[in-house]
Design an enzyme around this catalytic site. Sequence first.
Site, short mmCIF file in Angstrom:
data_model
loop_
_atom_site.label_atom_id
_atom_site.label_comp_id
_atom_site.label_asym_id
_atom_site.label_seq_id
_atom_site.Cartn_x
_atom_site.Cartn_y
_atom_site.Cartn_z
N CYS A 88 -74.36 -81.55 48.86
CA CYS A 88 -74.13 -80.83 49.90
C CYS A 88 -74.97 -79.85 49.68
O CYS A 88 -75.01 -78.69 49.07
CB CYS A 88 -72.73 -80.22 49.91
N CYS A 129 -75.86 -67.26 57.69
CA CYS A 129 -75.92 -68.13 59.03
C CYS A 129 -75.32 -67.18 60.11
O CYS A 129 -74.80 -65.95 59.92
CB CYS A 129 -74.45 -69.15 58.92
N CYS A 133 -65.41 -68.89 58.31
CA CYS A 133 -66.22 -69.39 57.57
C CYS A 133 -66.84 -68.11 56.53
O CYS A 133 -67.63 -67.45 57.27
CB CYS A 133 -67.50 -70.20 58.16
N GLU A 188 -76.41 -71.69 47.77
CA GLU A 188 -75.57 -72.54 46.81
C GLU A 188 -75.43 -73.89 47.33
O GLU A 188 -75.76 -74.22 48.36
CB GLU A 188 -73.86 -72.23 46.83
N CYS A 247 -67.05 -72.63 51.82
CA CYS A 247 -68.33 -72.62 51.82
C CYS A 247 -68.59 -71.26 51.86
O CYS A 247 -68.39 -70.28 52.50
CB CYS A 247 -68.65 -73.20 53.51
N CYS A 272 -68.53 -68.49 62.93
CA CYS A 272 -67.24 -69.18 63.07
C CYS A 272 -66.27 -68.18 62.19
O CYS A 272 -66.44 -67.92 60.89
CB CYS A 272 -67.47 -70.74 62.29
#
Length: 349
Positions: free
Chosen positions: A106, A113, A120, A93, A334, A117
Amino acid sequence: MEKKDIKSLSLQELEAEIKELGDKAFRAKQIYQWLHQKLVTDFDQMSNISRELRDKLKEHYTLTALHAIDVKISQIDGTRKYLFRLADGNVIESVWMQYHHGNSVCISSQVGCRMGCRFCASTLDGLERNLTASEMLDQIYRIQVQTGERVSNIVIMGSGEPMDNYDNVVRFVRMISDPNGLNISQRNITISTCGIVPGIRKLTQENLQVTLALSLHAPNDEVRKTLMPVANSYKLADVLAACREYFDKTGRRLTFEYSLVSGVNDNLQEAKALVSLLKGMHGHVNLIPVNPIKERDYVQSSQRAIQEFKNYLEKNGINATVRREMGRDINGACGQLRKSYLEEESKGG
Ligand code: SAH
């Protein structure tokens, strides 16, 4: 023979390749401009390139073009969230935002990932793979074509950790700021990192003018470790020393991102610790009210706590802004749009 990804080649590399194919170097510049200024998605659109050379290109190269499978447009402020499908079927995205100073995109730097975190959504299923430079470029290209408006700012703050895909990210920065491409000023590009010290150090030596944003999220290692596993690998003191060197070398003021999580990092004790941590650093704090994800039970700080935190920083000489929530009506944190899409898909929806 495996085909090469033509859109990830710098102009210099493309010149060498075209010579190798037996053509003149100036053709490389024309091809480069077709790819990176006119934003074509097919070799046959390169109308001043001979049929013969186009056929050779098709034989030797792939041409990366992302396919938009969904776009959500905010009724409040026009923010657009794009969901793109990559050639291998993966989905990423990107977000387009309009500000008074121009349009900002962005972009994602990885599929998923692996930084972990806690708050997230991008990291919940781990890392799938790195994005190529062309896949980062094409997020901008497709959005610019679709909106019909020039993109002037880029933040590498979507899914992924840029320092974990270092070479492709630096290649992307050089290519997007190339005068033979979209020529977006490096000063209008921000790289956001969770704080991988060797990556920050390496970036310092690249001679780039990009803004460095550090995801800080806590004023000490103890609290930071509860939110960000990467804090177990790099001490805050070392991360901040690397940031200071980045400023000293580039003169670019730093951004410190601080996502406020109720009861975790948002009390005045922490604001106080943050003031002493950042005293003398050249930069400002960007406070982000945490965007709760359903997989975790973190809660956004109250408006009052956010204001008090900000006021405390400012009163004590630290510049702070609260990130404006763009596209509130189409919002998800996100990586959440991608995640919910993948969930629907696996349900056969
Ligand atoms: N890997 C890079 C880019 C991540 S996204 C980095 O860590 O900086 C950009 C910012 O959004 C980071 O500061 C990240 O910590 C923050 N972020 C991610 N999910 C969030 C959420 N649900 N609420 C608030 N901030 C979030």
